[in-house]
Scaffold this active site. Structure first.
Site, PDB file in Angstrom:
ATOM      1  N   VAL A  81     -45.033  46.560  27.165  1.00 26.95           N
ATOM      2  CA  VAL A  81     -45.674  45.576  28.038  1.00 26.95           C
ATOM      3  C   VAL A  81     -44.801  44.375  28.371  1.00 26.95           C
ATOM      4  CG1 VAL A  81     -48.040  46.159  27.383  1.00 26.95           C
ATOM      5  CG2 VAL A  81     -46.778  44.458  26.050  1.00 26.95           C
ATOM      6  N   TYR A  82     -43.703  44.161  27.656  1.00 28.84           N
ATOM      7  CA  TYR A  82     -42.894  42.977  27.923  1.00 28.84           C
ATOM      8  C   TYR A  82     -42.327  43.043  29.337  1.00 28.84           C
ATOM      9  CZ  TYR A  82     -42.932  42.055  22.852  1.00 28.84           C
ATOM     10  OH  TYR A  82     -43.299  41.798  21.544  1.00 28.84           O
ATOM     11  N   SER A  83     -42.683  42.037  30.131  1.00 27.77           N
ATOM     12  CA  SER A  83     -42.240  41.961  31.526  1.00 27.77           C
ATOM     13  C   SER A  83     -42.479  43.269  32.257  1.00 27.77           C
ATOM     14  CB  SER A  83     -40.762  41.550  31.610  1.00 27.77           C
ATOM     15  OG  SER A  83     -40.576  40.262  31.071  1.00 27.77           O
TER      16      SER A  83
END
Length: 322
Positions: free
Chosen positions: A60-62
């Site tokens: 989910v990061y960026s």
């Protein structure tokens, strides 16, 4: 840089991990303060030069671009087998019932998507980012076990949950002969010590490594309490984690750091590194001194009097981080 075993497993990791949430396309996802690929590149090089071989990210990061950047930047710099790449699954990646969570369908889809973004055929440590109360533990654990047996994942880890839930997961894995979690990535630092009550003793008893996130409390432990950064002003999640009374702890860190003549970050991280059960704190870096301070903390030994001074102002916190 020392390397240590992840709990009682055979996985060996550097004593510090580089957290890669800071590296991702700023226009994607909810991290407008993240660094793009070219700005991220020097930090991967610096980490390797300092002996860090453990890199932690999440799908989910960026919106997936953190994994993409990690793969494009890190892997050409080093032999794949010389580093440990960790990522996570659970958060929402797209609309629909299978775009998030820990169902078998979601897990099987997301591991393949992560591998494509990372540009590798396996993940060394695959972690459930949070637990999914809508899916039976048995379904999640068997799906994760199948990823290990398929060779897509080497080891399994968990993150941010009540201790009783981790105990249940370990019991079920043992009962069914499934692959056990070898690590817990939890919220632990001088401003938030609630994990010391149940989670850390459980991990030590069951042989899990502990790899704390936000070891510097999203930078709150590194600067005066009222100082702000571009991240602190836009980090909605981080704004929910700490209390006004935590100012006293930050003041204590500042006092010890001034007496020692070192940055506050070194003192706060040295305290966490000295705690029983800690394997490898996950440090973020958007300036070169963030990594040099973290490595310097490895050799900073605090006296018992300094530890007592740092711990004395702590007040119990509401459970946060999951």
């Amino acid at each position: 840089m020392d390397h240590v075993r992840m709990g009682r497993s055979g996985l060996q990791v550097s004593r510090l991990a580089l957290g890669c949430m800071s590296y991702g396309e700023p226009g994607r996802g909810t991290h407008p303060w993240s660094l793009d690929e070219e700005a991220s590149r020097p930090f991967y090089r610096q980490a390797l030069d300092l002996g860090i071989t453990f890199f932690d990210t999440a799908n989910v990061y960026s919106d997936g671009s953190s994994e993409e950047i990690l793969g494009r930047v890190l892997l050409p710099m080093v032999r794949r087998d010389d580093v440990v790449i960790a990522t996570k699954v659970h958060g929402r990646m797209r609309p629909g019932p299978y775009g998030a969570g820990l169902s078998r369908k979601a897990i099987m889809t997301e591991i393949d998507a992560s591998l494509r973004r990372l540009g590798t055929d396996h993940v060394d440590l695959y972690q459930i980012h949070r637990m999914d109360p809508t899916v039976p533990w048995e379904e999640t654990l068997e799906a994760l076990h199948d990823l290990v047996k398929a060779g897509k994942v080497r080891y399994l880890g968990a993150s941010s949950m009540p201790a009783w839930q981790l105990a249940k997961a370990l019991f079920l894995a043992d009962q069914h002969g499934w692959t056990r979690f070898v690590s817990m990535q939890n919220h632990w630092n001088l401003l938030y010590r609630e994990e010391e009550r149940e989670m850390v003793p459980l991990c030590r008893d069951q042989g899990l490594g502990v790899i704390p996130w936000s070891p510097l409390a999203r930078g709150r432990l590194t600067r005066p309490w009222d100082a702000a950064t571009s991240r602190s002003e836009t980090d909605g999640f981080g704004q929910t984690l700490y209390l006004d009374s935590d100012r006293q702890v930050v003041d204590a860190v500042a006092a010890v750091a001034a007496e020692r003549g070192v940055p506050q970050a070194q003192v706060a991280l040295a305290w966490l590194l000295s705690r029983p059960g800690v394997t490898a704190p996950i440090v973020g870096a958007t300036k070169p001194h963030h990594l040099t301070d973290a490595v310097a903390a490895l050799s900073l030994e605090l006296s018992s009097e300094e530890v007592a001074l740092l711990e004395a102002p702590y007040h119990p916190h509401p459970v946060s981080g999951f």
